[in-house]
Design a protein around this motif. Structure first.
Motif, PDB file in Angstrom:
ATOM      1  N   THR A   1       1.057  -1.085  -0.378  1.00  0.00           N
ATOM      2  CA  THR A   1      -0.174   0.128  -0.141  1.00  0.00           C
ATOM      3  C   THR A   1       1.074   0.691  -0.352  1.00  0.00           C
ATOM      4  O   THR A   1       1.474   1.227   0.151  1.00  0.00           O
ATOM      5  CB  THR A   1      -0.561   0.265   1.727  1.00  0.00           C
ATOM      6  OG1 THR A   1      -1.503   0.264   1.188  1.00  0.00           O
ATOM      7  CG2 THR A   1      -0.560   0.427   2.525  1.00  0.00           C
TER       8      THR A   1
ATOM      9  N   ASP B   1      -2.444   5.776   2.345  1.00  0.00           N
ATOM     10  CA  ASP B   1      -3.567   5.109   2.764  1.00  0.00           C
ATOM     11  C   ASP B   1      -3.398   4.378   3.673  1.00  0.00           C
ATOM     12  O   ASP B   1      -4.224   4.275   4.811  1.00  0.00           O
ATOM     13  CB  ASP B   1      -3.654   4.213   2.014  1.00  0.00           C
ATOM     14  CG  ASP B   1      -4.029   4.745   0.023  1.00  0.00           C
ATOM     15  OD1 ASP B   1      -4.634   5.809   0.497  1.00  0.00           O
ATOM     16  OD2 ASP B   1      -3.888   4.075  -1.134  1.00  0.00           O
ATOM     17  N   MET B   2      -2.140   3.889   4.076  1.00  0.00           N
ATOM     18  CA  MET B   2      -2.159   3.085   5.674  1.00  0.00           C
ATOM     19  C   MET B   2      -2.066   3.791   6.526  1.00  0.00           C
ATOM     20  O   MET B   2      -2.804   3.832   8.043  1.00  0.00           O
ATOM     21  CB  MET B   2      -0.303   2.209   5.194  1.00  0.00           C
ATOM     22  CG  MET B   2      -0.328   1.535   7.275  1.00  0.00           C
ATOM     23  SD  MET B   2       1.626   0.875   6.269  1.00  0.00           S
ATOM     24  CE  MET B   2       2.177   2.661   7.278  1.00  0.00           C
TER      25      MET B   2
ATOM     26  N   ARG C   1      -4.110   6.854   6.778  1.00  0.00           N
ATOM     27  CA  ARG C   1      -5.187   7.085   6.892  1.00  0.00           C
ATOM     28  C   ARG C   1      -6.040   5.922   7.841  1.00  0.00           C
ATOM     29  O   ARG C   1      -6.695   5.897   8.569  1.00  0.00           O
ATOM     30  CB  ARG C   1      -5.832   7.308   5.305  1.00  0.00           C
ATOM     31  CG  ARG C   1      -5.910   8.532   4.922  1.00  0.00           C
ATOM     32  CD  ARG C   1      -6.744   9.033   3.454  1.00  0.00           C
ATOM     33  NE  ARG C   1      -6.113  10.151   2.400  1.00  0.00           N
ATOM     34  CZ  ARG C   1      -5.092   9.498   1.951  1.00  0.00           C
ATOM     35  NH1 ARG C   1      -4.668   8.332   1.150  1.00  0.00           N
ATOM     36  NH2 ARG C   1      -4.471  10.247   0.822  1.00  0.00           N
ATOM     37  N   GLU C   2      -6.152   4.684   7.498  1.00  0.00           N
ATOM     38  CA  GLU C   2      -6.576   3.807   7.909  1.00  0.00           C
ATOM     39  C   GLU C   2      -6.125   3.060   9.132  1.00  0.00           C
ATOM     40  O   GLU C   2      -7.135   2.759  10.442  1.00  0.00           O
ATOM     41  CB  GLU C   2      -5.844   2.536   6.955  1.00  0.00           C
ATOM     42  CG  GLU C   2      -6.613   1.104   7.711  1.00  0.00           C
ATOM     43  CD  GLU C   2      -6.611  -0.661   7.140  1.00  0.00           C
ATOM     44  OE1 GLU C   2      -5.641  -1.148   7.202  1.00  0.00           O
ATOM     45  OE2 GLU C   2      -6.066   0.111   5.918  1.00  0.00           O
TER      46      GLU C   2
ATOM     47  N   ALA D   1      -8.144   6.730  11.115  1.00  0.00           N
ATOM     48  CA  ALA D   1      -9.655   6.263  11.145  1.00  0.00           C
ATOM     49  C   ALA D   1      -9.505   5.021  12.008  1.00  0.00           C
ATOM     50  O   ALA D   1     -11.172   5.392  13.153  1.00  0.00           O
ATOM     51  CB  ALA D   1      -9.545   5.827   9.237  1.00  0.00           C
ATOM     52  N   GLY D   2      -8.809   3.984  12.604  1.00  0.00           N
ATOM     53  CA  GLY D   2      -9.453   2.888  13.293  1.00  0.00           C
ATOM     54  C   GLY D   2      -9.317   3.380  14.637  1.00  0.00           C
ATOM     55  O   GLY D   2      -9.570   3.281  15.336  1.00  0.00           O
TER      56      GLY D   2
END
Length: 83
Positions: A61, A65-66, A68-69, A72-73
């Protein structure tokens, strides 16, 4: 050297700056542009930056993106949160 060079300028000012600013260059990975409304800048050591980049590569990735994830978690959207 006398006279002007025929090379084009590096940049040119847009005729309509407001329209130019509002124009989307596209969004990451084809997602709607309105999903990303702010840029987050953090200071990290070069060593940590390298570890993050290697981890993202190993996971197949991008760093963005990593992260953001991960964020978000860690900070899930709650119905009661005021934005």
């Amino acid at each position: 050297m006398s006279g002007r060079s025929s090379r084009p300028n590096f940049t040119a000012r847009p005729g309509d700056a407001d329209r130019w600013i509002q124009a989307a260059d596209g969004s990451p990975r084809g997602l709607p542009a309105n999903n990303f409304t702010a840029r987050l800048t953090i200071d990290v050591t070069p060593e940590l930056r390298g570890r993050i980049k290697v981890a993202a590569f190993r996971r197949g990735t991008t760093v963005a993106d990593m992260l953001r994830e991960l964020l978000a978690g860690e900070f899930p959207a709650d119905d009661g949160d005021a934005e």
